[in-house]
Write a protein that holds these residues in place. Structure first.
Motif, short mmCIF file in Angstrom:
data_model
loop_
_atom_site.label_atom_id
_atom_site.label_comp_id
_atom_site.label_asym_id
_atom_site.label_seq_id
_atom_site.Cartn_x
_atom_site.Cartn_y
_atom_site.Cartn_z
N TYR A 79 0.87 -1.17 0.00
CA TYR A 79 0.00 0.00 0.00
C TYR A 79 0.91 1.23 0.00
CZ TYR A 79 -2.85 3.70 2.12
OH TYR A 79 -3.46 4.89 2.40
N LYS A 99 -3.74 -0.75 4.94
CA LYS A 99 -4.76 -0.06 4.15
C LYS A 99 -6.08 0.04 4.90
CE LYS A 99 -6.11 -0.54 -0.69
NZ LYS A 99 -5.69 0.69 -1.27
N LYS A 138 -7.79 4.56 2.60
CA LYS A 138 -6.62 5.35 2.22
C LYS A 138 -6.08 6.15 3.41
CE LYS A 138 -5.18 7.58 -2.08
NZ LYS A 138 -3.97 8.09 -1.48
#
Ligand code: ATP
Ligand code: MG
Length: 588
Positions: free
Chosen positions: A502, A546, A573
């Motif tokens: 990520y 994430k 996010k």
């Protein structure tokens, strides 16, 4: 509302000794409490107070709380918690200027976040001092009638000139001996909006020759045409803080009124005014007592309200909740924990002498609490590719990493391994320096929770910068299998599988000031700002991160403690803030 105790019982201190002495002597057992604040008659009609002691935290709602306030909160709420008492959350809003709901909300939030509450004995103990204006006015009339206060019509300059100095006594005002009826009439005219600001004021009649300047007939009420957030335009006269505060304590049945050292010289007036009102039957014995402790001074930080406002208004920071700010909203966003603040308050204790506390003590408290509570995750902050040449393309497998090395009950999680990984740039050196055990051509290291690999070389760009590192792996050496120990290596590096990683924004925060005492000597504190107090990077994190929720905290192995930012993270996010490194990088 729950109140959590810190794991270790706080060490004794002079305030605890005073409370314990009062409990042993039964100083406050005769008190009655009517369920709401009020005067002597009000409380006399109530029950014996179920609270053994009453303390209060009395902020003015004119700014955001900072680390110094956290000390006061932990102290006042902590004493009430530990001695079967109540701590009142009181907004000291007697000054009609500058008070806003935004501050009220942020203050109640901060106190609750620190783990404290004001619901006890079936009641909420959240109070506003401005609700006591009627009593404060009535008490002032009583002081006039009983010859303990008078209306002074000297100008501000005259008053300053007749106040005396530390070595010389003051001079009596020509109005000091005017008849009580005349003072009372003028005081009522003041209240009834018959006079402009500054035309006259109400002073206590004590002693203009007192060696304590605070007893030289201090002002207790002044004219001020200002709209108050709670009482609107009902009043055009307002009590002075030094008069209002003891009355607020008394109406609320406070037993131990704890404040910072600069109020020490006010204590005789605090006692004087309460005694006079008790003589008049407006208040009942036992009266509250004021005790002073040293305010918190912390290195590498400014705690003055004015300086904090400057930092925000002149945009040296992004706002009150900038993670570098010493405000509670800022430190919270940075990832500091309520447990860490409570531990800090217990560790530094309270004293009667001013001193500086090292910032590292606060950071160590955060490390200690985060070490306990934060799960471990893997993050590569300065990524460079590592390719395992003999690992099949398109394949991946599960490795298992413990969530907490000292807490096996928290289990393990899957971290996928594949042919292309991210590793830290500093974990490879083409030409190793002495004592370097990590990746260099011909050397073997363990990929933590994975295999032993041997470095076989690297690729470079036209400028000679390393762009990719190559290695081969030894299939029989996987962690957790019998062959894991077949080959001994000195280095152990962390990694993240590139196709699974990520890619996240990570903010590496550092101290806002580079000098221990910002602005000491002749320096401007702004010149002591650390110009490198934030670095925003794009990091490669293990896939599990994430899903981090705002305010979830982790230890990124080898790097420090990080938190998912509560403001800028979005679903799937998260953005991470560095709370604190694993070790102190500032120690000389
Ligand atoms: P102001 O200058 O506006 O009065 P303040 O920092 O004193 O600012 P208050 O709202 O009056 O703010 O403070 C509330 C309580 O917090 C007070 O009881 C005060 O003694 C305590 N307090 C404030 N600063 C510190 C500090 N640095 N250390 C310990 N206690 C503090
Ligand atoms: Mg104050």
């Amino acid at each position: 509302m729950s109140e959590e105790k810190t794991t270790n019982a706080p060490a004794s201190n002079f305030l605890r000794n005073i409370v314990e002495r009062d409990l042993a002597q039964g100083t406050y057992v005769s008190r009655r409490w009517a369920g709401t604040p009020g005067d002597a008659a009000h409380h006399a009609a109530g029950e014996p107070d179920p609270a053994k002691i009453r303390t209060r935290f009395p902020p003015e709602p004119n700014g955001y709380l900072h680390i110094g306030h956290a000390k006061s909160i932990c102290l006042n709420f902590g004493l009430a918690r530990d001695y079967d008492g109540v701590c009142h959350m009181r907004f000291d809003d007697t000054n009609p200027e500058k008070e806003e709901q935004e501050y009220v909300d942020s203050i109640t939030d901060a106190v609750q976040w620190l783990g404290f509450g004001w619901d006890k004995f079936g009641k909420s103990h959240l109070y506003y001092a401005s609700n006591y204006f009627d009593f404060m006015y009535r008490a002032a009339e009583y002081l006039i009638e009983s010859g303990h206060a008078y209306i002074d019509q000297q100008s501000a300059e005259e008053m300053r000139a007749t106040r005396g100095t530390l070595t010389e006594p003051g001079k009596n005002s020509p109005w000091r001996d005017r008849p009580a009826e005349e003072s009372l009439r003028l005081f009522r005219e003041m209240r009834d909006d018959k006079h402009p600001d500054g035309a006259m004021l109400l002073r206590a009649k004590i002693d203009m020759a007192s060696p304590n300047i605070n007893l030289r007939d201090p002002a207790i009420y002044r004219i001020k045409h200002a709209t108050h957030h709670n009482t609107g335009d009902k009043w055009c006269i307002y009590p002075m803080y030094t008069y209002a505060h003891p009355l607020e304590d008394a109406l609320e049945g406070v037993t131990h009124s704890i404040c910072t050292l600069e109020f020490e010289d006010q204590r005789p007036f605090y006692d004087w005014v309460l005694e006079r009102l008790a003589e008049g039957g407006l208040l009942a014995h036992p009266l509250p007592k004021q005790y002073e402790f040293a305010r918190l001074n912390l290195t590498y930080v400014v705690l003055s309200k004015r300086k904090l406002i400057d930092l925000v208004e002149d945009q040296y920071v992004s706002g009150w909740d900038d993670p570098r700010m010493p405000t509670l909203v800022g430190t919270r966003r940075r990832g500091y924990t309520p447990e860490g603040f409570r531990l800090f308050a217990d560790r530094i204790g309270v004293s009667k002498a001013d001193s500086w506390i090292e910032y590292t003590i606060l950071e160590d408290c955060m490390r200690d609490t985060l070490n306990e509570s934060a799960e471990r995750r893997i993050a590569v902050l300065d990524p460079i590719k590592l390719v395992i040449d003999n690992y099949p393309e398109g394949q991946s497998e599960d490795c298992f990493a413990p969530n907490h090395p000292q807490k096996p009950e928290l289990g393990k999680r899957v971290v996928p391994l594949s042919r292309e990984l991210w590793i830290e740039r500093e974990d490879f050196m083409e030409e190793p320096s002495k004592g370097y055990f990590r990746l260099f051509p011909g050397n073997k290291v363990r990929l933590r929770y994975g295999y032993v690999v041997e470095c076989i070389g690297c690729e470079k760009d036209v400028d000679g910068n390393v762009t990719v590192v190559h290695c081969t792996y030894l299939p029989e050496t996987k962690s957790g299998t019998p062959g894991a120990d077949s080959i001994k290596v000195k280095g152990n590096i962390h990694w993240v599988s590139a196709p699974h990683a990520y890619t996240a924004e990570v903010r590496l925060y550092d101290r806002l000031f580079q000098e221990a005492n910002p602005g000491a000597g002749d320096r401007n504190y702004l010149d002591d700002l650390n110009r490198d107090s934030v670095k925003i990077i794009s990091a490669q994190l293990e896939a599990a991160l994430k899903d981090a929720k705002p305010e979830e905290r982790f230890q990124f192995e080898r790097h420090g403690y990080f938190v998912a930012d509560r403001k800028d993270s979005t679903e799937g996010k998260p953005v991470f803030n560095r709370t604190v490194t694993l070790r102190d990088a500032w120690q000389k």
